[in-house]
Design an enzyme around this catalytic site. Structure first.
Site, mmCIF file in Angstrom:
data_model
loop_
_atom_site.group_PDB
_atom_site.id
_atom_site.type_symbol
_atom_site.label_atom_id
_atom_site.label_comp_id
_atom_site.label_asym_id
_atom_site.label_seq_id
_atom_site.Cartn_x
_atom_site.Cartn_y
_atom_site.Cartn_z
ATOM 1 N N PRO A 13 45.725 43.898 39.364
ATOM 2 C CA PRO A 13 46.202 42.734 38.628
ATOM 3 C C PRO A 13 45.131 42.032 37.809
ATOM 4 C CG PRO A 13 46.032 42.239 40.976
ATOM 5 C CD PRO A 13 45.812 43.721 40.818
ATOM 6 N N ASN A 14 45.576 41.588 36.661
ATOM 7 C CA ASN A 14 44.807 40.772 35.717
ATOM 8 C C ASN A 14 43.743 41.538 34.952
ATOM 9 O OD1 ASN A 14 46.248 38.339 36.335
ATOM 10 N ND2 ASN A 14 45.123 38.308 38.263
ATOM 11 N N ARG A 21 39.530 36.896 30.074
ATOM 12 C CA ARG A 21 39.556 36.123 31.319
ATOM 13 C C ARG A 21 38.154 36.045 31.911
ATOM 14 N NH1 ARG A 21 40.461 37.950 36.930
ATOM 15 N NH2 ARG A 21 40.800 36.062 38.150
ATOM 16 N N TYR A 26 33.205 38.543 34.021
ATOM 17 C CA TYR A 26 33.640 39.924 33.781
ATOM 18 C C TYR A 26 33.168 40.509 32.451
ATOM 19 C CZ TYR A 26 36.734 38.615 37.609
ATOM 20 O OH TYR A 26 37.224 38.168 38.807
ATOM 21 N N ASN A 82 39.912 49.976 41.037
ATOM 22 C CA ASN A 82 39.584 48.559 40.959
ATOM 23 C C ASN A 82 40.883 47.842 41.306
ATOM 24 O OD1 ASN A 82 38.985 45.914 40.413
ATOM 25 N ND2 ASN A 82 37.847 46.361 38.541
ATOM 26 N N ALA A 85 42.240 41.597 42.837
ATOM 27 C CA ALA A 85 42.540 40.661 43.930
ATOM 28 C C ALA A 85 43.222 41.339 45.115
ATOM 29 C CB ALA A 85 43.401 39.515 43.417
ATOM 30 N N GLU A 106 35.901 52.654 45.499
ATOM 31 C CA GLU A 106 36.254 51.277 45.158
ATOM 32 C C GLU A 106 35.235 50.767 44.148
ATOM 33 O OE1 GLU A 106 36.445 46.995 47.557
ATOM 34 O OE2 GLU A 106 36.195 48.864 48.674
ATOM 35 N N HIS A 108 34.146 47.320 41.559
ATOM 36 C CA HIS A 108 34.318 45.932 41.128
ATOM 37 C C HIS A 108 33.319 45.648 40.029
ATOM 38 C CE1 HIS A 108 37.015 45.039 44.410
ATOM 39 N NE2 HIS A 108 36.185 45.720 45.189
ATOM 40 N N ARG A 115 30.178 35.939 45.217
ATOM 41 C CA ARG A 115 31.215 35.020 44.739
ATOM 42 C C ARG A 115 31.861 34.287 45.914
ATOM 43 N NH1 ARG A 115 34.996 37.912 40.718
ATOM 44 N NH2 ARG A 115 35.610 35.756 40.375
#
Length: 157
Positions: A13-14, A21, A26, A82, A85, A106, A108, A115
């Protein structure tokens, strides 16, 4: 492994908002640029790329099952994921990767461990072959390389 032709890269998502964003976190690279980077990295390993993005958890689960079946047929090396969330919330993704026996790296873009505390836990990590965090979008290429090395170990010279 001679018949293997594909590496999957799935985005959660996103990530369709990448480049606009939170650019301070990012960056300004858009998802189509990430896809081009991944295509180049896959080609360096003589692989095709299947690159996708969805904002829906169930769609990711279905895609993971599909990718697992492709690996079992010998048509793919595995998945770079990725999960965004969903990394921090989805037992369903964990179970799908485990159930599909899907080699997964995985990835990111940001260093999730630097964070918010809720981002420090991953439901994906325990079933991942490896994890790449904090290298920006270059992490995708690192993840593809790492995945290929995991499933196609370097031969001793």
């Amino acid at each position: 492994m001679a018949g293997v032709t594909t590496v999957f890269v799935f985005n959660g998502p996103n990530l369709n908002l990448l480049g606009t964003r939170k650019p301070e976190v990012y960056g300004t690279t858009v998802l189509t640029d990430v896809e081009a980077l991944c295509r180049e990295s896959a080609a360096a390993h003589h692989l095709e790329l299947d690159f996708r993005q969805t904002n829906h958890e169930g769609v990711l689960v279905d895609w993971i099952h599909e990718a697992g079946a492709a690996v079992k047929r010998g048509d793919a090396v595995g998945l770079v994921l990725n999960a965004a969330a969903y990394t921090h919330t989805s037992v369903a993704l964990h179970d799908a990767i485990e159930g599909a026996e899907l080699p997964t790296v995985e990835v990111h873009i940001s260093n999730v461990h630097g964070r918010e505390t809720f981002r420090h836990h991953s439901f994906v990590s325990p079933v991942a072959a490896g994890i790449v965090v904090g290298f920006g979008v270059d992490g995708y290429a690192l993840a593809i390389d790492g995945l290929v090395r995991k499933v196609r170990p370097l031969r001793a010279v």
